[in-house]
Scaffold this active site. Structure first.
Site, PDB file in Angstrom:
ATOM      1  N   ASP A 267      -1.650   2.519  11.652  1.00 41.23           N
ATOM      2  CA  ASP A 267      -0.875   1.654  10.764  1.00 41.23           C
ATOM      3  C   ASP A 267       0.574   2.125  10.785  1.00 41.23           C
ATOM      4  O   ASP A 267       0.850   3.338  10.846  1.00 41.23           O
ATOM      5  CB  ASP A 267      -1.423   1.692   9.335  1.00 41.23           C
ATOM      6  CG  ASP A 267      -0.703   0.693   8.438  1.00 41.23           C
ATOM      7  OD1 ASP A 267      -1.078  -0.493   8.458  1.00 41.23           O
ATOM      8  OD2 ASP A 267       0.240   1.114   7.731  1.00 41.23           O
TER       9      ASP A 267
ATOM     10  N   HIS B  46       0.290   0.448   1.230  1.00 39.75           N
ATOM     11  CA  HIS B  46       1.470   0.296   2.097  1.00 39.75           C
ATOM     12  C   HIS B  46       2.058   1.640   2.513  1.00 39.75           C
ATOM     13  O   HIS B  46       3.262   1.739   2.765  1.00 39.75           O
ATOM     14  CB  HIS B  46       2.547  -0.571   1.421  1.00 39.75           C
ATOM     15  CG  HIS B  46       2.112  -1.987   1.209  1.00 39.75           C
ATOM     16  ND1 HIS B  46       1.942  -2.878   2.235  1.00 39.75           N
ATOM     17  CD2 HIS B  46       1.794  -2.639   0.057  1.00 39.75           C
ATOM     18  CE1 HIS B  46       1.542  -4.047   1.744  1.00 39.75           C
ATOM     19  NE2 HIS B  46       1.433  -3.927   0.414  1.00 39.75           N
TER      20      HIS B  46
ATOM     21  N   ASP C 207      -3.351   3.411   4.544  1.00 40.58           N
ATOM     22  CA  ASP C 207      -3.810   2.113   5.056  1.00 40.58           C
ATOM     23  C   ASP C 207      -4.707   2.295   6.287  1.00 40.58           C
ATOM     24  O   ASP C 207      -5.681   1.555   6.475  1.00 40.58           O
ATOM     25  CB  ASP C 207      -2.621   1.226   5.421  1.00 40.58           C
ATOM     26  CG  ASP C 207      -1.902   0.697   4.182  1.00 40.58           C
ATOM     27  OD1 ASP C 207      -2.282   1.087   3.070  1.00 40.58           O
ATOM     28  OD2 ASP C 207      -0.959  -0.111   4.329  1.00 40.58           O
TER      29      ASP C 207
END
Length: 571
Positions: free
Chosen positions: A24, A165, A170
């Site tokens: 991510d 976030h 994530d």
């Protein structure tokens, strides 16, 4: 019922053996070309076990917008002392080497990584990629989750980490989502990486259930026959890997509507392993011609070929026929349609005053002239104005055109086209061009097939991709057999064994071969390929200097470029 124990290779790469790196990114915006990476987080996992984690801030070299800082909690102060993207990228690629990348909305994350590679002047390693958003759209309904965002899926699958976030958080949540999705597709029979990447709900369940038809098929070059419940052949195909190709019919990669219908009807697949890819292609042609499967569109009627010949009589003319006869005259072809053959005949009549009437003329019984004689298109042998000797000079020009040097005739046709174009008769010029190309193609085929037809045996070889030799035995234009000598082995014993075991092929009537025109053309293309070597030959391998083949090679690229040009209209 006979049970067959499958191998791991038959099943593909088991998901339990795949090393996934779930990644991510956090960035300064949505454009890979204009924005930068601020954080990379990744989790390496295999068989449900976490093998390692990776996390680093990245200095994007630009201010982080305020709304991004509010969303992610990452500020300029947090990344000020962080490495720039190049060293961070190198470290991540080393962490991910040999893995399958997984991301939620993978297009976003992978595009930023590729852009970073490009700026660092590094080649992208071309990782296999699995997108959990794509899988979720196939497997999770709106009754289960309001949308396919990572937060909603994390709740559905009971992720141990709440996405917020931040890249590593994530990535950890995406690992749990990935495992939940894999569990769902597992119940649908998806157990390999290849099946997971190809999975799509667009493939009907009835089609997916037919995947067992590929079980036990060989991973080898050859031909495969789809059959219905009564054993009737529905479709014939060929591939360098029978198993891999057949399995593709049950995935989203198969988009042809008629193939989906064929798969619904099919009850079995019969493989025929071939020694070489050329043998597989030839067997495919022969099987299609034999069975005429309803779902094969091409090569079903190889017998529908046309030839143009000079008739055997005192005043020969051009005639369109279906077969080559033992009449010692000149033939051109074969043509795929009667219309193409008629265009070739018209091309000859465009520049030579051969008679066009259909009656058999007598040298001693003259009759009245036709309109073509009055127009100067014919020497009027029917009236006695042209003797057999005088007419034979015209016939000799026709023979030279059909069998020998075609360059002067092409010059005449081009002068004719230029003249028509100057008069702005572009449609007529296009007709002349198309007729010329039909004749040149037919003459080229005849000139190339004729020596192949007369060659009693041609033994040829070329290097295989595995390092051995692909050896072909061609007799009178027909593939009589093929073999593959292993890498490092002396190929000559294989050549002699092939010669002894190859099919006995009777001599045909040249220029026709002992195979279908399509098979012989396929053999000729193989012979023209780089690296092919003649081992032995019983015959003569020749083609006329300045013949139609050279003219065709010069004309067809020009014609193809014209047809590909926007706005060019061909007659």
């Amino acid at each position: 019922m006979q049970m067959v124990q499958g191998t791991l290779d038959d099943l593909g790469t088991p998901l339990s053996d795949v090393t996934f790196v779930v990644v991510d990114l956090e960035t300064t915006g949505g454009s890979p070309s204009e924005c930068g990476i601020t954080e990379i987080g990744a989790v390496k996992v295999r068989g449900g076990v976490v093998l390692g984690e990776f996390q680093t801030f990245v200095n994007p070299g630009q201010p982080i917008p305020a709304f991004i800082s509010v969303l992610t909690g990452i500020t300029d102060a947090m990344v000020r002392g962080a490495p720039r993207v190049e060293p961070a990228l190198v470290a991540f690629l080393e962490f991910a080497t040999g893995s399958v990348l997984v991301a939620h909305n993978a297009g976003f994350d992978i595009s930023f990584l590729k852009a970073a590679c490009a700026r660092a002047e590094r080649d992208w390693p071309r990782f296999p990629v699995v997108d959990t958003v794509h899988l979720a759209r196939q497997l999770v309904t709106r009754d289960e989750a309001p949308n396919h965002r990572l937060g909603s899926l994390a709740v559905l699958f009971g992720a141990t980490t709440t996405p917020d976030h931040r890249a590593l958080h994530d990535a950890r949540a995406t690992v749990d989502v990935l495992h939940g999705l894999i569990a769902r597709v597992g119940s649908l029979g998806v157990h390999s990486l290849e099946e997971l990447r190809a999975y799509s709900a667009k493939v009907p369940a009835a089609t997916r259930r037919k995947r067992h038809l590929a079980d036990g098929l060989p991973e080898a070059p050859g031909v495969y026959l789809f059959k219905d419940g009564q054993g009737r052949v529905l479709y014939v195909g060929t591939s360098v890997s029978i198993r891999t190709r057949v399995r593709s019919y049950f995935t989203a990669s198969e988009q042809r509507r008629r193939m989906a219908e064929m798969v619904r009807i099919a009850e079995s697949v019969t493989p025929i392993v071939c020694a070489t890819p050329l043998e597989a292609e030839v067997r495919e042609l022969r099987l299609i011609a034999e069975h005429k499967p309803r779902y094969n569109r091409r090569s079903r009627h190889p017998e529908r070929a046309w030839w143009v010949k000079l008739t055997v009589e005192p005043f020969p003319r051009l005639s369109i026929v279906r077969d080559v006869a033992d009449d010692d005259t000149r033939y051109v072809g074969p043509f795929a349609s009667r219309g193409s053959a008629a265009d070739a005949v018209a091309a000859v009549h465009e520049i030579l005053p051969l008679r066009q009437c259909l009656e058999r003329l007598s040298a001693t019984k003259p009759r009245s002239a036709c309109a073509l004689a009055d127009m100067g298109k014919c020497g009027a042998p029917c009236t006695g104005a042209q003797s057999v000797e005088d007419y034979s000079a015209v016939v000799a020009e026709a023979v030279a055109l059909l069998a020998g040097d075609a360059t002067s005739a092409v010059s005449t046709w081009r002068e004719r086209m230029d003249h028509l174009a100057e008069q702005q008769r572009f449609e007529d010029a296009g007709i002349v061009r198309d007729r010329m190309l039909s004749l040149v193609r037919g003459a080229s085929r005849a000139q190339r097939l004729d020596p192949l037809s007369r060659t009693a045996e041609l033994l040829v070889a070329r290097r295989s991709e595995t390092g051995g030799w692909e050896v072909m035995c061609i007799r009178h234009g027909r593939l009589a057999g093929s073999t593959l000598s292993p890498r490092g082995a002396d190929p000559m014993p294989y050549v002699e064994a092939l010669r002894a075991s190859a099919e006995v092929v009777p001599a045909p009537l040249p220029p026709a071969t002992s195979a279908t025109p399509e098979e012989s053309e396929k053999i000729l293309r193989w012979l023209d390929a780089p690296g092919v070597r003649v081992v032995d030959i019983d015959g003569a391998w020749t083609c006329p200097v300045g013949g139609a083949t050279g003219v065709r090679q010069a004309l067809e690229p020009v014609e193809a470029s014209k047809r590909a040009t926007p706005g060019f209209r061909s007659a």
